[in-house]
Write a protein that holds these residues in place. Structure first.
Motif, mmCIF file in Angstrom:
data_model
loop_
_atom_site.group_PDB
_atom_site.id
_atom_site.type_symbol
_atom_site.label_atom_id
_atom_site.label_comp_id
_atom_site.label_asym_id
_atom_site.label_seq_id
_atom_site.Cartn_x
_atom_site.Cartn_y
_atom_site.Cartn_z
ATOM 1 N N UNK A 196 0.837 -1.205 0.000
ATOM 2 C CA UNK A 196 0.000 0.000 0.000
ATOM 3 C C UNK A 196 0.870 1.252 0.000
ATOM 4 N N UNK A 197 1.987 1.225 0.735
ATOM 5 C CA UNK A 197 2.914 2.364 0.743
ATOM 6 C C UNK A 197 3.476 2.608 -0.659
ATOM 7 N N UNK A 198 3.781 1.536 -1.388
ATOM 8 C CA UNK A 198 4.277 1.673 -2.770
ATOM 9 C C UNK A 198 3.218 2.321 -3.654
ATOM 10 N N UNK A 199 1.966 1.884 -3.496
ATOM 11 C CA UNK A 199 0.872 2.462 -4.295
ATOM 12 C C UNK A 199 0.713 3.950 -3.998
ATOM 13 N N UNK A 200 0.769 4.317 -2.722
ATOM 14 C CA UNK A 200 0.618 5.717 -2.333
ATOM 15 C C UNK A 200 1.800 6.559 -2.816
ATOM 16 N N UNK A 201 3.013 5.975 -2.807
ATOM 17 C CA UNK A 201 4.172 6.705 -3.351
ATOM 18 C C UNK A 201 4.044 6.867 -4.859
ATOM 19 N N UNK B 121 6.787 3.380 6.198
ATOM 20 C CA UNK B 121 7.467 3.109 4.927
ATOM 21 C C UNK B 121 7.239 4.260 3.947
ATOM 22 N N UNK B 122 6.020 4.778 3.887
ATOM 23 C CA UNK B 122 5.735 5.900 2.982
ATOM 24 C C UNK B 122 6.555 7.136 3.356
ATOM 25 N N UNK B 123 6.682 7.393 4.641
ATOM 26 C CA UNK B 123 7.510 8.526 5.088
ATOM 27 C C UNK B 123 8.957 8.329 4.652
ATOM 28 N N UNK B 124 9.441 7.076 4.740
ATOM 29 C CA UNK B 124 10.806 6.782 4.298
ATOM 30 C C UNK B 124 10.973 7.000 2.801
ATOM 31 N N UNK B 125 9.978 6.566 2.022
ATOM 32 C CA UNK B 125 10.031 6.795 0.571
ATOM 33 C C UNK B 125 10.104 8.280 0.236
ATOM 34 N N UNK B 126 9.282 9.062 0.945
ATOM 35 C CA UNK B 126 9.198 10.494 0.642
ATOM 36 C C UNK B 126 10.424 11.283 1.112
#
Length: 276
Positions: A105-110, A165-170
């Motif tokens: 889900x984090x990948x999709x949101x990124x 994970x999303x915060x890490x991606x961003x």
């Protein structure tokens, strides 16, 4: 010839200093391990002495000897490893599904900033919502049994995984992403060659957090609906006033949770070594 001798001496000096440095590191690690073991042994010994001397009420606090006796009793009737196996299965499944689903889900949101912005307030609300409040609803929807317990464990860990994970991606350097865009890299290539490698510490952090959260979810679910498992033993022991069984279950939970955490730490070391 003189310069050559000086270089050899400098190399020997550096080598000796390096060996001394490595020796100090090993010595420090050894002292840490020994100190940890001494603290644990001292705690167990003090607990047993306090129970024997009646400084504490052994009925309420149990004692190491009584915990071992309870362990042997359950082992002899053949139910101990059944309860341990059920709880471990539920925890590992909830932990794995929560982590995998959260990362996906984090990948999709990124991948889609628009979807991320739309869902951001909902993620914040779900993260702040006490998951205990959802447990009765989940049990009503899914029914009493293992699936409900696994879903509770999944829900407790998945939102935290998504946000972390999303915060890490961003937080990946935007200039690196712009550089890859300049070379016409696709989003899949950016994800594979930039985002994933730089997010390994984020993944490991999510795994470490999910170890604890998964245990919380499983034990909470077993408190409510289980007929097997360590959570069931804790509730049952409290109901029939067998606090030795309660303490034994807590000790076993602590040991297994520690083992899971150490497994994640080994994975972290392996990934960091491979990355290096």
């Amino acid at each position: 010839m003189t310069k050559s001798h000086e270089k050899v001496k400098e190399a020997d000096l550096v080598s000796k200093e390096h060996e001394e440095y490595l020796r100090k590191i090993k010595s420090t690690k050894r002292r840490i391990v020994i100190t940890r073991i001494l603290i644990l042994v001292s705690f167990i010994a003090l607990w047993q002495i306090a129970a024997n001397q009646k400084w504490i009420d052994p009925f309420l606090t149990s004692s190491p000897a009584r915990v071992i006796k309870s362990f042997v009793s359950l082992y002899e009737d053949g139910s101990l490893f059944k309860h341990i196996g059920v709880t471990c299965y539920e925890t590992i499944l909830g932990f794995s599904l929560g982590t995998i689903l959260g990362v996906l889900i984090a990948i999709i949101l990124w991948w889609s900033p628009m979807i991320s912005k739309i869902l951001d307030p909902y993620l914040v609300v779900l993260n702040a919502l006490p998951k205990v409040a959802l447990a009765p609803i989940i049990i009503f929807w899914i029914g009493n049994g293992m699936p409900a317990i696994i879903v509770i464990a999944l829900l407790i860990s998945v939102i935290t995984t998504i946000i972390g994970v999303l915060s890490g991606f961003n937080e990946i350097d935007k200039e690196k992403i712009m550089l890859m865009n300049t070379f016409r890299a696709s989003k899949i290539q950016i994800l594979r060659y930039l985002i994933f490698p730089y997010s390994i510490p984020i993944f490991i952090s999510a795994l470490k957090i999910n170890v604890g959260l998964s245990w919380v979810g499983v034990i909470m679910g077993e408190f409510l609906v289980a007929k097997n498992g360590l959570g069931f033993l804790i509730v049952y022991g409290g109901q029939v006033a067998q606090l030795d069984m309660v303490m034994m279950s807590i000790v076993i939970l602590s040991i297994i949770a520690f083992i899971m955490y150490e497994v994640v730490s080994l994975v972290e070391k392996r990934l960091v070594k491979d990355k290096s």
